[in-house]
Scaffold this motif. Structure first.
Motif, PDB file in Angstrom:
ATOM      1  N   ILE A 205      -7.866 -10.872   1.695  1.00 31.38           N
ATOM      2  CA  ILE A 205      -7.070 -10.669   0.485  1.00 31.38           C
ATOM      3  C   ILE A 205      -6.483  -9.268   0.577  1.00 31.38           C
ATOM      4  N   LEU A 206      -5.169  -9.146   0.469  1.00 33.65           N
ATOM      5  CA  LEU A 206      -4.520  -7.834   0.553  1.00 33.65           C
ATOM      6  C   LEU A 206      -4.671  -7.102  -0.775  1.00 33.65           C
ATOM      7  N   GLU A 207      -5.213  -5.886  -0.711  1.00 32.84           N
ATOM      8  CA  GLU A 207      -5.348  -5.028  -1.896  1.00 32.84           C
ATOM      9  C   GLU A 207      -4.086  -4.175  -1.987  1.00 32.84           C
ATOM     10  N   GLU A 208      -3.157  -4.557  -2.838  1.00 33.48           N
ATOM     11  CA  GLU A 208      -1.859  -3.892  -2.938  1.00 33.48           C
ATOM     12  C   GLU A 208      -1.965  -2.639  -3.798  1.00 33.48           C
ATOM     13  N   SER A 209      -1.411  -1.522  -3.313  1.00 33.05           N
ATOM     14  CA  SER A 209      -1.609  -0.236  -3.985  1.00 33.05           C
ATOM     15  C   SER A 209      -1.035  -0.196  -5.404  1.00 33.05           C
ATOM     16  N   HIS A 210      -0.044  -1.032  -5.710  1.00 33.92           N
ATOM     17  CA  HIS A 210       0.547  -0.996  -7.050  1.00 33.92           C
ATOM     18  C   HIS A 210      -0.401  -1.538  -8.107  1.00 33.92           C
ATOM     19  N   GLY A 211      -1.360  -2.391  -7.737  1.00 31.38           N
ATOM     20  CA  GLY A 211      -2.357  -2.883  -8.680  1.00 31.38           C
ATOM     21  C   GLY A 211      -1.861  -3.895  -9.692  1.00 31.38           C
ATOM     22  N   VAL A 212      -0.671  -4.457  -9.490  1.00 35.11           N
ATOM     23  CA  VAL A 212      -0.128  -5.443 -10.423  1.00 35.11           C
ATOM     24  C   VAL A 212      -0.676  -6.808 -10.046  1.00 35.11           C
ATOM     25  N   ASP A 213      -1.357  -7.464 -10.995  1.00 35.47           N
ATOM     26  CA  ASP A 213      -1.929  -8.786 -10.739  1.00 35.47           C
ATOM     27  C   ASP A 213      -0.852  -9.859 -10.768  1.00 35.47           C
ATOM     28  N   GLY A 214      -1.150 -10.949 -10.101  1.00 38.06           N
ATOM     29  CA  GLY A 214      -0.280 -12.118 -10.130  1.00 38.06           C
ATOM     30  C   GLY A 214       0.822 -12.071  -9.093  1.00 38.06           C
ATOM     31  N   PRO A 215       1.607 -13.136  -9.033  1.00 34.29           N
ATOM     32  CA  PRO A 215       2.629 -13.253  -8.002  1.00 34.29           C
ATOM     33  C   PRO A 215       3.821 -12.320  -8.188  1.00 34.29           C
ATOM     34  N   SER A 216       4.005 -11.755  -9.368  1.00 27.97           N
ATOM     35  CA  SER A 216       5.163 -10.874  -9.574  1.00 27.97           C
ATOM     36  C   SER A 216       4.980  -9.512  -8.909  1.00 27.97           C
ATOM     37  N   GLY A 217       3.756  -9.078  -8.699  1.00 30.49           N
ATOM     38  CA  GLY A 217       3.514  -7.765  -8.104  1.00 30.49           C
ATOM     39  C   GLY A 217       4.184  -7.543  -6.769  1.00 30.49           C
ATOM     40  N   PRO A 218       3.916  -8.392  -5.773  1.00 31.04           N
ATOM     41  CA  PRO A 218       4.535  -8.179  -4.463  1.00 31.04           C
ATOM     42  C   PRO A 218       6.059  -8.290  -4.478  1.00 31.04           C
ATOM     43  N   ARG A 219       6.588  -9.151  -5.328  1.00 36.42           N
ATOM     44  CA  ARG A 219       8.044  -9.314  -5.378  1.00 36.42           C
ATOM     45  C   ARG A 219       8.728  -8.137  -6.056  1.00 36.42           C
ATOM     46  N   MET A 220       8.110  -7.564  -7.073  1.00 38.95           N
ATOM     47  CA  MET A 220       8.738  -6.482  -7.837  1.00 38.95           C
ATOM     48  C   MET A 220       8.479  -5.107  -7.225  1.00 38.95           C
ATOM     49  N   PHE A 221       7.357  -4.947  -6.546  1.00 35.22           N
ATOM     50  CA  PHE A 221       6.957  -3.632  -6.053  1.00 35.22           C
ATOM     51  C   PHE A 221       6.682  -3.661  -4.546  1.00 35.22           C
ATOM     52  N   MET A 222       7.594  -4.237  -3.782  1.00 33.72           N
ATOM     53  CA  MET A 222       7.373  -4.408  -2.342  1.00 33.72           C
ATOM     54  C   MET A 222       7.146  -3.083  -1.625  1.00 33.72           C
ATOM     55  N   ASN A 223       7.807  -2.034  -2.055  1.00 34.12           N
ATOM     56  CA  ASN A 223       7.647  -0.724  -1.410  1.00 34.12           C
ATOM     57  C   ASN A 223       6.329  -0.051  -1.775  1.00 34.12           C
ATOM     58  N   TRP A 224       5.635  -0.594  -2.757  1.00 37.18           N
ATOM     59  CA  TRP A 224       4.383  -0.001  -3.215  1.00 37.18           C
ATOM     60  C   TRP A 224       3.164  -0.807  -2.798  1.00 37.18           C
ATOM     61  N   VAL A 225       3.290  -1.681  -1.825  1.00 40.70           N
ATOM     62  CA  VAL A 225       2.154  -2.469  -1.355  1.00 40.70           C
ATOM     63  C   VAL A 225       1.220  -1.624  -0.492  1.00 40.70           C
ATOM     64  N   PRO A 226       1.712  -0.949   0.560  1.00 38.78           N
ATOM     65  CA  PRO A 226       0.788  -0.144   1.378  1.00 38.78           C
ATOM     66  C   PRO A 226       0.450   1.181   0.692  1.00 38.78           C
ATOM     67  N   TYR A 227      -0.632   1.765   1.144  1.00 38.13           N
ATOM     68  CA  TYR A 227      -1.041   3.100   0.694  1.00 38.13           C
ATOM     69  C   TYR A 227      -0.514   4.117   1.696  1.00 38.13           C
ATOM     70  N   PRO A 228      -0.196   5.324   1.299  1.00 36.34           N
ATOM     71  CA  PRO A 228      -0.026   5.786  -0.076  1.00 36.34           C
ATOM     72  C   PRO A 228       1.304   5.282  -0.632  1.00 36.34           C
ATOM     73  N   SER A 229       1.365   5.222  -1.936  1.00 30.47           N
ATOM     74  CA  SER A 229       2.607   4.849  -2.613  1.00 30.47           C
ATOM     75  C   SER A 229       2.757   5.733  -3.846  1.00 30.47           C
ATOM     76  N   LYS A 230       3.872   5.576  -4.525  1.00 29.24           N
ATOM     77  CA  LYS A 230       4.061   6.318  -5.776  1.00 29.24           C
ATOM     78  C   LYS A 230       3.008   5.927  -6.799  1.00 29.24           C
ATOM     79  N   ALA A 231       2.448   4.719  -6.651  1.00 26.29           N
ATOM     80  CA  ALA A 231       1.460   4.222  -7.602  1.00 26.29           C
ATOM     81  C   ALA A 231       0.055   4.705  -7.304  1.00 26.29           C
TER      82      ALA A 231
END
Length: 132
Positions: A62-88
């Motif tokens: 399971i990929l732990e996305e750095s933006h922390g947004v739950d659900g399917p909208s997270g990866p689509r809306m915050f693609m640049n914030w998936v890897p660490y480090p990010s603005k989030a």
């Protein structure tokens, strides 16, 4: 995660030795895999580069996305914030979102902090440090 370490992780492209396994449960039923992904080779079209944290529970990653947004909208809306480090986020601890707490309950307190991307593409971070 109980031994304090400072780690520098090169990109995984072209090597099998640049991945770190961190136990969340001592029996190995839950663990994290840390890898540095960059825009090269197979990953040329990645939206962002950086540290990917995979939680493996029951042999399922399971990929732990750095933006922390739950659900399917997270990866689509915050693609640049998936890897660490990010603005989030630049840390993965029991107190961050997403959290490093065990999904199976109990487990070791995993603290991955001060995640930074170096100019040469390597990722540096501290593991086992409760606070920066």
């Amino acid at each position: 995660p109980t031994v304090k370490q400072k780690v520098i992780l090169a990109p995984i492209e072209g090597t099998k030795a640049e991945c770190i396994k961190v136990l969340v449960k001592r029996d190995g039923s839950e663990y994290l895999l840390l890898e540095n992904r960059c825009k090269a080779g197979f990953d040329l079209d990645l939206p962002a580069e950086g540290l990917l944290i995979w939680r493996v529970v029951g042999n399922r990653p399971i990929l732990e996305e750095s933006h922390g947004v739950d659900g399917p909208s997270g990866p689509r809306m915050f693609m640049n914030w998936v890897p660490y480090p990010s603005k989030a986020n630049n840390a993965f601890t029991p107190f961050t979102t997403p959290s490093s707490k065990s999904q199976l309950g109990g487990g070791l307190p995993v603290h991955i902090t001060n995640i930074r991307r170096l100019e040469d593409g390597r990722i540096t971070f501290q593991i086992g440090y409760e606070f920066q």
